[in-house]
Design a protein around this motif. Structure first.
Motif, PDB file in Angstrom:
ATOM      1  N   ALA A   5       3.466 -27.076 -11.410  1.00 28.60           N
ATOM      2  CA  ALA A   5       2.280 -27.127 -12.256  1.00 28.60           C
ATOM      3  C   ALA A   5       1.619 -28.498 -12.143  1.00 28.60           C
ATOM      4  N   ILE A   6       2.437 -29.520 -11.959  1.00 28.07           N
ATOM      5  CA  ILE A   6       1.917 -30.869 -11.760  1.00 28.07           C
ATOM      6  C   ILE A   6       2.637 -31.443 -10.553  1.00 28.07           C
ATOM      7  N   ALA A   7       1.869 -31.947  -9.603  1.00 31.75           N
ATOM      8  CA  ALA A   7       2.497 -32.580  -8.444  1.00 31.75           C
ATOM      9  C   ALA A   7       1.683 -33.801  -8.094  1.00 31.75           C
ATOM     10  N   CYS A   8       2.320 -34.940  -8.021  1.00 29.56           N
ATOM     11  CA  CYS A   8       1.580 -36.106  -7.557  1.00 29.56           C
ATOM     12  C   CYS A   8       2.433 -36.938  -6.634  1.00 29.56           C
ATOM     13  N   VAL A  48      -1.023 -40.182 -17.470  1.00 30.41           N
ATOM     14  CA  VAL A  48      -1.636 -39.025 -18.131  1.00 30.41           C
ATOM     15  C   VAL A  48      -3.144 -39.021 -17.892  1.00 30.41           C
ATOM     16  N   ARG A  49      -3.763 -40.194 -17.963  1.00 29.36           N
ATOM     17  CA  ARG A  49      -5.217 -40.256 -17.787  1.00 29.36           C
ATOM     18  C   ARG A  49      -5.626 -39.868 -16.367  1.00 29.36           C
ATOM     19  N   VAL A  50      -4.834 -40.246 -15.397  1.00 25.16           N
ATOM     20  CA  VAL A  50      -5.148 -39.835 -14.027  1.00 25.16           C
ATOM     21  C   VAL A  50      -4.990 -38.320 -13.898  1.00 25.16           C
ATOM     22  N   LEU A  51      -3.897 -37.795 -14.434  1.00 26.52           N
ATOM     23  CA  LEU A  51      -3.623 -36.359 -14.279  1.00 26.52           C
ATOM     24  C   LEU A  51      -4.631 -35.520 -15.061  1.00 26.52           C
ATOM     25  N   ALA A  52      -5.165 -36.064 -16.145  1.00 28.17           N
ATOM     26  CA  ALA A  52      -6.137 -35.313 -16.947  1.00 28.17           C
ATOM     27  C   ALA A  52      -7.568 -35.578 -16.482  1.00 28.17           C
ATOM     28  N   THR A  53      -7.744 -36.093 -15.282  1.00 26.87           N
ATOM     29  CA  THR A  53      -9.042 -36.336 -14.629  1.00 26.87           C
ATOM     30  C   THR A  53      -9.877 -37.421 -15.305  1.00 26.87           C
ATOM     31  N   LEU A  54      -9.261 -38.241 -16.162  1.00 30.53           N
ATOM     32  CA  LEU A  54     -10.056 -39.243 -16.874  1.00 30.53           C
ATOM     33  C   LEU A  54     -10.191 -40.533 -16.090  1.00 30.53           C
ATOM     34  N   LEU A  55      -9.295 -40.746 -15.146  1.00 37.52           N
ATOM     35  CA  LEU A  55      -9.247 -42.023 -14.451  1.00 37.52           C
ATOM     36  C   LEU A  55      -8.972 -41.738 -12.986  1.00 37.52           C
ATOM     37  N   ARG A  56      -9.724 -42.431 -12.116  1.00 35.38           N
ATOM     38  CA  ARG A  56      -9.482 -42.254 -10.684  1.00 35.38           C
ATOM     39  C   ARG A  56      -8.393 -43.195 -10.215  1.00 35.38           C
ATOM     40  N   ASP A  58      -6.359 -45.545  -7.547  1.00 34.88           N
ATOM     41  CA  ASP A  58      -6.778 -46.331  -6.385  1.00 34.88           C
ATOM     42  C   ASP A  58      -6.330 -45.637  -5.105  1.00 34.88           C
ATOM     43  N   SER A  59      -5.143 -45.036  -5.155  1.00 33.08           N
ATOM     44  CA  SER A  59      -4.682 -44.271  -4.000  1.00 33.08           C
ATOM     45  C   SER A  59      -3.681 -43.230  -4.485  1.00 33.08           C
ATOM     46  N   GLY A  60      -3.358 -42.293  -3.592  1.00 40.85           N
ATOM     47  CA  GLY A  60      -2.429 -41.228  -3.954  1.00 40.85           C
ATOM     48  C   GLY A  60      -3.168 -39.941  -4.295  1.00 40.85           C
ATOM     49  N   HIS A  61      -2.406 -38.860  -4.418  1.00 38.68           N
ATOM     50  CA  HIS A  61      -2.981 -37.539  -4.687  1.00 38.68           C
ATOM     51  C   HIS A  61      -2.301 -36.928  -5.882  1.00 38.68           C
ATOM     52  N   ALA A  62      -3.034 -36.081  -6.581  1.00 36.34           N
ATOM     53  CA  ALA A  62      -2.407 -35.344  -7.664  1.00 36.34           C
ATOM     54  C   ALA A  62      -3.026 -33.963  -7.764  1.00 36.34           C
ATOM     55  N   ARG A  63      -2.177 -32.972  -7.978  1.00 38.48           N
ATOM     56  CA  ARG A  63      -2.652 -31.601  -8.217  1.00 38.48           C
ATOM     57  C   ARG A  63      -2.117 -31.141  -9.562  1.00 38.48           C
ATOM     58  N   VAL A  64      -3.001 -30.534 -10.326  1.00 39.57           N
ATOM     59  CA  VAL A  64      -2.616 -30.001 -11.632  1.00 39.57           C
ATOM     60  C   VAL A  64      -3.071 -28.553 -11.687  1.00 39.57           C
ATOM     61  N   ALA A  65      -2.181 -27.662 -12.049  1.00 41.98           N
ATOM     62  CA  ALA A  65      -2.459 -26.221 -12.071  1.00 41.98           C
ATOM     63  C   ALA A  65      -3.030 -25.756 -10.735  1.00 41.98           C
ATOM     64  N   GLY A  66      -2.619 -26.395  -9.659  1.00 36.23           N
ATOM     65  CA  GLY A  66      -3.023 -25.971  -8.333  1.00 36.23           C
ATOM     66  C   GLY A  66      -4.313 -26.595  -7.819  1.00 36.23           C
ATOM     67  N   PHE A  67      -4.968 -27.447  -8.627  1.00 37.59           N
ATOM     68  CA  PHE A  67      -6.234 -28.049  -8.203  1.00 37.59           C
ATOM     69  C   PHE A  67      -6.112 -29.561  -8.114  1.00 37.59           C
ATOM     70  N   ASP A  68      -6.885 -30.115  -7.175  1.00 38.00           N
ATOM     71  CA  ASP A  68      -6.867 -31.558  -6.961  1.00 38.00           C
ATOM     72  C   ASP A  68      -7.631 -32.257  -8.092  1.00 38.00           C
ATOM     73  N   VAL A  69      -7.000 -33.243  -8.735  1.00 39.28           N
ATOM     74  CA  VAL A  69      -7.636 -33.856  -9.906  1.00 39.28           C
ATOM     75  C   VAL A  69      -8.901 -34.623  -9.553  1.00 39.28           C
ATOM     76  N   ALA A  70      -8.990 -35.119  -8.315  1.00 42.49           N
ATOM     77  CA  ALA A  70     -10.180 -35.889  -7.951  1.00 42.49           C
ATOM     78  C   ALA A  70     -11.302 -34.976  -7.477  1.00 42.49           C
ATOM     79  N   ARG A  71     -10.964 -34.018  -6.613  1.00 42.89           N
ATOM     80  CA  ARG A  71     -12.023 -33.227  -5.984  1.00 42.89           C
ATOM     81  C   ARG A  71     -12.341 -31.946  -6.745  1.00 42.89           C
ATOM     82  N   GLN A  72     -11.427 -31.467  -7.585  1.00 45.83           N
ATOM     83  CA  GLN A  72     -11.684 -30.215  -8.305  1.00 45.83           C
ATOM     84  C   GLN A  72     -11.496 -30.438  -9.801  1.00 45.83           C
TER      85      GLN A  72
END
Ligand code: ADP
Ligand code: MG
Lengths: 331, 276
Positions: A5-8, A48-56, A58-72
């Motif tokens: 459900a959460i992967a970073c 939490v702020r990065v995973l909840a799309t509130l903060l970008r 600097d590097s790295g990736h995160a997916r929450v519920a199957g979607f990319d937090v930065a691009r989706q």
């Protein structure tokens, strides 16, 4: 379980010179209650702020519920709930007005938003105070309203950042109860806390973080073993025997023996439980030192925390529960 | 049960989505007024009304307007504009309180249109200011002030005042989203509103000021709006011939547009990248 459900991976975030996240990796299975445990400043809120799309990051990736937090971000936002470090509800409005407003912002039609608000008010034991302005709520009630607001669309993933910070023990118990209910419905919960017993009470799995990185991960039981295996506590009759006995056992087991003058207690880390137990009893008898009580126990989460983060666990302030006493000495 | 809202696809439905969001945010403020009518009156109306009464009746007799005219007539447009200035503090306080208490973060974590939260705030503040202006106009009429050059020009004057307020909305949103972590800055900004009035022409005519002050006062955006409103209402202007006072109406449009052009994008950027 399968999917996460959460992967970073490798999340980094710096604020000026401060490194808030230093390469955070997490994989939280669907439906889990996952504890992010760390001292103040460890990077929990930033994570939490990065995973909840509130903060970008600097590097790295995160997916929450199957979607990319930065691009989706929009897809992520439609599937998450967030209860931040302080209760983010409108103080002037009533509890019901708050929930109806948030429901409408999730684009529920007005009728559905009202029905959902009433449902949640009942579920979170707020029906009686529903019409009162939130200003008049107790700390525990505010938190429950905050949790209700984060649960309006029954999110796939729920982020709770220190959900019991600042609550008295009664309020904390109420909130724990609420979180257990929410988790029971299949929502994945990521919960941050500084309190070991909170993680122990609520989480199926825990990641201990320090300086924005995971330093240990596992079930509460796994973490206790990581802290260095079992310990044997010995309570002596005479406080004067403490130092000689500690020297003796230190030499005998080549281990770091801790002693506590107030409780006349020695604590010895051990590997083979029963063999060591008999050895200790024999060594003390040989020196005519009388033991009043001997216990074999697993390390506490406090000890695990201390060991893993190199920091003292948060002291039992107003909000923190006192750490469970490791001693079996009757008081 | 799952209630996952489907984000809108077409441009049209996206726009409708954004407008609904902004309207819900605006309604939140309307609900505040309904719950605390006293606070609204105290915050936005009490002060200008007191000033009108104090300057107009207690001190007004001693004040003369260069170029002639009644001081009370000279003062009214100034007080209208000051009410717009006090709006900065109201916007700033509301925006920074939401940001500091995590409410803005909650909005940002929800599937809302990005611009909706600040657009809703702007709409609420404009409604509030329009109401304040209406009440103050009523007070003015009761103490004997009235527009001399017809309804159209009077409406134009009120529109310029609201345009200034609209510029201050974005200034306030930007400052609120920037300094919310620092309550002293918020208080300081609110305390500075009044001196800003004295660095302009709402209370006294620029022609009576020392040279250095009149240079500042002329180029104060507030002064252009006040001068334009005085001209359009047909109130005494405290004659001060200079390029900027001669083009007061033009400047009363240009200044706010400039402020909006600066602070609207800055506000949106701050909102998107709000860090704790
Ligand atoms: N907006 C910010 N500006 C500057 N430093 C920050 C900011 N947010 C967090 N930090 C710093 O990043 C580190 C991690 O903070 P945080 O994520 O809040 O930790 P936690 O929630 O575990 O207490 C701390 O050293 C903190 O001072
Ligand atoms: Mg934190």
């Amino acid at each position: 379980m399968g999917t996460s459900a959460i992967a970073c991976e490798g999340l980094c975030k710096r604020f000026g010179k401060a490194t808030a996240l230093g390469g955070l990796d997490l994989a939280v299975p669907e439906g889990a209650v996952y504890g992010l445990l760390g001292p103040n400043g460890a990077g929990k809120t930033t994570a939490v702020r990065v995973l909840a799309t509130l903060l970008r990051p600097d590097s790295g990736h995160a997916r929450v519920a199957g979607f990319d937090v930065a691009r989706q971000a929009a897809q992520v936002r439609a599937r998450i709930g967030l209860a931040g470090q302080n209760a983010a509800v409108d103080e002037i409005l009533s509890g019901r007005q708050n929930l109806v407003m948030f429901g409408r912002l999730y684009h529920l039609p007005i009728g559905a938003a009202r029905r959902r608000a009433d449902e949640l008010l009942a579920q979170f034991a707020l029906t009686e105070a529903a019409g009162e302005p939130v200003r008049q709520y107790s700390g525990g009630m505010r938190r429950r309203l905050d949790l209700a607001a984060s649960f309006i669309v029954a999110p796939r993933v729920l982020f709770l950042d220190e959900p019991t910070a600042g609550l008295d023990p009664h309020g904390r118990n109420e909130v724990w109860q609420t979180i257990r209910t929410l988790a029971g419905g299949g929502t994945t919960v990521l919960l941050t806390t500084q309190y070991l017993d909170e993680a122990d009470q609520l989480a199926d799995a825990i990641a201990v973080i320090a300086a924005g990185r995971v330093v240990a991960e596992g079930t509460p039981g796994d973490l206790k073993s990581l802290a260095g295996g079992d310990r044997i506590d010995v309570v002596l009759r005479d406080a004067g025997d403490l130092v000689p006995a500690a020297r003796l056992l230190q030499a005998r087991f080549r281990a770091d023996v801790r002693l506590d003058n107030d409780s006349r207690e020695l604590s010895v880390p051990v590997t083979g439980r029963l063999a060591t137990l008999t050895e200790i009893i024999r060594s003390l008898q040989d020196e005519n030192i009388t033991a009043e009580d001997i216990t074999v126990r697993r390390p506490t989460l406090d000890e695990a925390f201390l060991y893993l983060t190199g920091q003292q666990p948060p002291s039992s302030g107003t909000a923190a529960p006192a750490p469970a006493s490791p001693s079996s000495l009757p008081r | 049960m799952t209630l996952t809202p489907a984000p809108p696809g077409t441009l049209h439905s996206r726009l409708a989505w954004a407008i609904t969001d902004a309207w819900v945010i605006t309604c939140r403020d309307l609900a505040h007024w309904a719950r605390q009518p006293g606070a609204v009156i105290a915050n936005t109306l009490l002060f200008p009304i007191l000033i009108v009464l104090m300057f107009g009746y207690l001190l007004g007799g001693a004040m003369t307007v260069p170029g002639g005219g009644d001081y009370r007539d000279f003062l009214m447009p100034g007080m209208f504009a000051m009410t717009m200035v006090f709006g900065i503090g109201a916007t700033l306080a509301a925006v920074s309180a939401d940001a500091a208490r995590g409410i803005t973060d909650r909005f940002r974590s929800m599937p809302m249109a990005t611009s909706a939260v600040i657009a809703g705030r702007a709409a609420a503040d404009m409604l509030n200011s329009a109401a304040a202006l209406a009440v103050l106009t009523g007070c003015g009429l009761m103490v004997g002030w009235h527009p001399h050059r017809g309804a159209t020009r009077a409406v134009a004057a009120l529109a310029l005042l609201l345009l200034l307020r609209f510029a201050f909305v974005w200034t306030g949103i930007y400052l609120g989203l920037t300094y919310y972590r620092n309550p002293e800055a918020v208080t300081a900004a609110r305390t500075l509103e009044f001196p800003v009035g004295f660095l302009g022409n709402p209370f006294v005519a620029i022609s009576t000021m020392p040279a250095w002050l009149s240079a500042i006062a002329q180029w104060n955006p507030l002064s252009s709006t006040v001068s334009a409103a005085r001209q359009l209402f047909g109130d005494p202007t405290g004659s001060h011939p200079s390029w900027i006072t001669d083009h007061a109406v033009l400047m009363a449009v240009a200044w706010p547009l400039l402020l909006i052009a600066v602070f609207f994008p800055l506000s949106l950027h701050r909102y998107r990248h709000l860090s704790r």
